[in-house]
Design a protein around this motif. Structure first.
Motif, mmCIF file in Angstrom:
data_model
loop_
_atom_site.group_PDB
_atom_site.id
_atom_site.type_symbol
_atom_site.label_atom_id
_atom_site.label_comp_id
_atom_site.label_asym_id
_atom_site.label_seq_id
_atom_site.Cartn_x
_atom_site.Cartn_y
_atom_site.Cartn_z
ATOM 1 N N VAL B 2 -15.384 0.600 -11.393
ATOM 2 C CA VAL B 2 -14.391 1.007 -10.912
ATOM 3 C C VAL B 2 -13.645 0.761 -12.087
ATOM 4 O O VAL B 2 -13.637 -0.629 -12.008
ATOM 5 N N ALA B 3 -13.291 1.323 -13.039
ATOM 6 C CA ALA B 3 -12.097 1.210 -13.970
ATOM 7 C C ALA B 3 -10.972 -0.169 -12.722
ATOM 8 O O ALA B 3 -10.732 -0.026 -11.825
ATOM 9 N N GLY B 4 -10.434 -0.768 -13.973
ATOM 10 C CA GLY B 4 -9.556 -1.911 -13.890
ATOM 11 C C GLY B 4 -8.535 -1.277 -13.259
ATOM 12 O O GLY B 4 -7.850 -2.034 -12.293
ATOM 13 N N ARG B 5 -8.119 -0.367 -13.386
ATOM 14 C CA ARG B 5 -6.766 -0.230 -12.812
ATOM 15 C C ARG B 5 -6.787 1.433 -11.169
ATOM 16 O O ARG B 5 -5.624 1.262 -11.351
ATOM 17 N N TYR B 6 -8.026 1.596 -11.622
ATOM 18 C CA TYR B 6 -8.294 2.307 -9.389
ATOM 19 C C TYR B 6 -8.253 0.951 -8.791
ATOM 20 O O TYR B 6 -7.803 1.031 -7.690
ATOM 21 N N THR B 24 -17.010 10.892 -3.045
ATOM 22 C CA THR B 24 -16.319 10.228 -4.056
ATOM 23 C C THR B 24 -14.887 10.353 -3.490
ATOM 24 O O THR B 24 -14.261 10.498 -1.939
ATOM 25 N N THR B 25 -14.389 9.134 -3.680
ATOM 26 C CA THR B 25 -12.827 8.679 -3.903
ATOM 27 C C THR B 25 -12.117 8.908 -4.131
ATOM 28 O O THR B 25 -12.377 8.990 -5.930
ATOM 29 N N HIS B 26 -10.958 9.446 -4.580
ATOM 30 C CA HIS B 26 -9.804 10.025 -5.030
ATOM 31 C C HIS B 26 -8.783 8.600 -4.664
ATOM 32 O O HIS B 26 -8.731 8.439 -3.331
ATOM 33 N N TYR B 27 -7.736 8.221 -5.806
ATOM 34 C CA TYR B 27 -7.074 7.843 -5.875
ATOM 35 C C TYR B 27 -5.586 8.454 -5.733
ATOM 36 O O TYR B 27 -5.177 8.484 -6.228
ATOM 37 N N LEU B 28 -4.879 8.092 -4.821
ATOM 38 C CA LEU B 28 -3.549 8.814 -4.562
ATOM 39 C C LEU B 28 -2.623 8.283 -4.296
ATOM 40 O O LEU B 28 -2.472 7.467 -4.099
ATOM 41 N N LYS B 29 -1.473 8.323 -4.811
ATOM 42 C CA LYS B 29 0.312 7.489 -4.643
ATOM 43 C C LYS B 29 0.378 7.777 -3.712
ATOM 44 O O LYS B 29 0.708 8.522 -2.501
ATOM 45 N N ARG B 30 0.921 6.305 -3.140
ATOM 46 C CA ARG B 30 1.894 6.215 -1.550
ATOM 47 C C ARG B 30 2.858 7.062 -1.656
ATOM 48 O O ARG B 30 3.895 6.853 -2.677
ATOM 49 N N LYS B 31 3.199 7.266 -0.164
ATOM 50 C CA LYS B 31 4.160 7.550 -0.150
ATOM 51 C C LYS B 31 5.602 6.597 0.496
ATOM 52 O O LYS B 31 5.365 5.592 0.696
ATOM 53 N N PRO B 32 7.034 6.763 -0.283
ATOM 54 C CA PRO B 32 7.860 5.675 0.515
ATOM 55 C C PRO B 32 7.809 5.363 1.932
ATOM 56 O O PRO B 32 7.824 6.834 2.310
ATOM 57 N N LYS B 33 8.847 5.025 1.882
ATOM 58 C CA LYS B 33 9.006 4.815 4.197
ATOM 59 C C LYS B 33 10.047 5.233 4.626
ATOM 60 O O LYS B 33 11.319 5.495 3.495
#
Lengths: 149, 88
Positions: B2-6, B24-33
């Motif tokens: 895996v690339a370091g940024r993931y 595959t795995t997708h890397y998604l941004k998290r939502k705020p609380k």
């Protein structure tokens, strides 16, 4: 009875909270009709905070009577104006004139010269456009020279 | 590998099955609380939790309840506040 007719209250809950109102009529032990700085509607007694003052109103007083009393005391009154619905623009359909069948051969002859005319017109408009674009930069240079001077 | 940024835990991993049949795995941004009441700390209702670029385009009435102190205090706390002010 605290929640009697004429008692001035403050609404605690809802989008019209923190506004003064008067109890106009009692529907139930818990439900009450209010008016004043609030739309005329039923309200639960739990959502009202009674104040010290009591107004002299008849049971089921109209909005105008309540508005009078409120303005004497110096409070605001909620008034709804009827919406002015603008007239929708009516679409006028273009009426196509359907000529008779006898005129078909005449039409064909008329179409051909029309097409030629259209081509000529298109050429003319193109020439005009080119002429305009040639004129525009000239005008700009004239202005710049004037400013420099 | 895996690339370091993931490898960052600020991204969440989601397993996705591709049309080709691969997992595959997708890397998604998290939502705020979720937003909390300023007085009692309870989770506020009627306030969406979305990333800034979505919140910016929402209309004003879609981001908070239509009530004084809506989006700031919970309904109970706002009621208590109004009672206090009325009793003064």
């Amino acid at each position: 009875m605290v929640f009697e007719i004429g008692r001035v209250c403050v609404k605690i809950a809802g989008r019209d909270s923190n506004r003064r109102c008067v109890i106009v009529d009692t529907v139930d032990d818990k439900i009450v009709l209010i008016d004043g700085d609030v739309r005329r509607r039923k309200c639960n007694v739990i959502h009202l905070e009674p104040l010290d003052s009591v107004i002299k109103i008849k049971k089921g007083a109209s909005h105008s009577e309540v508005a009078k009393e409120f303005k004497d005391l110096g409070f605001n009154v909620w008034e709804t104006k009827p919406r002015k619905t603008a007239e929708r623009p009516k679409k006028v359909r273009k009426v196509k004139e359907k000529p008779a069948e006898e005129e078909k051969p005449a039409k064909k002859k008329a179409e051909k010269p029309k097409k030629e005319e259209k081509k000529e017109e298109a050429e003319e408009t193109e020439l005009e456009k080119i002429a305009e674009t040639e004129e525009k930069p000239k005008k700009k240079t004239v202005k710049k020279v004037a400013k420099k001077e | 590998m895996v690339a370091g940024r993931y490898k960052s835990r600020t991204l969440r991993r989601k397993k996705v099955k591709t049309p080709g049949g691969r997992l595959t795995t997708h890397y998604l941004k998290r939502k705020p609380k979720k937003a909390h009441c300023a007085e009692c700390g309870v989770v506020l209702s009627g306030v969406p939790r979305e990333r800034p670029y979505i919140m910016r385009n929402l209309g004003k009435t879609k981001k908070r309840p239509e009530r004084p102190f809506g989006g700031m205090l919970c309904s109970k706390c706002s009621r208590d506040l109004i009672k206090k002010q009325a009793r003064k």
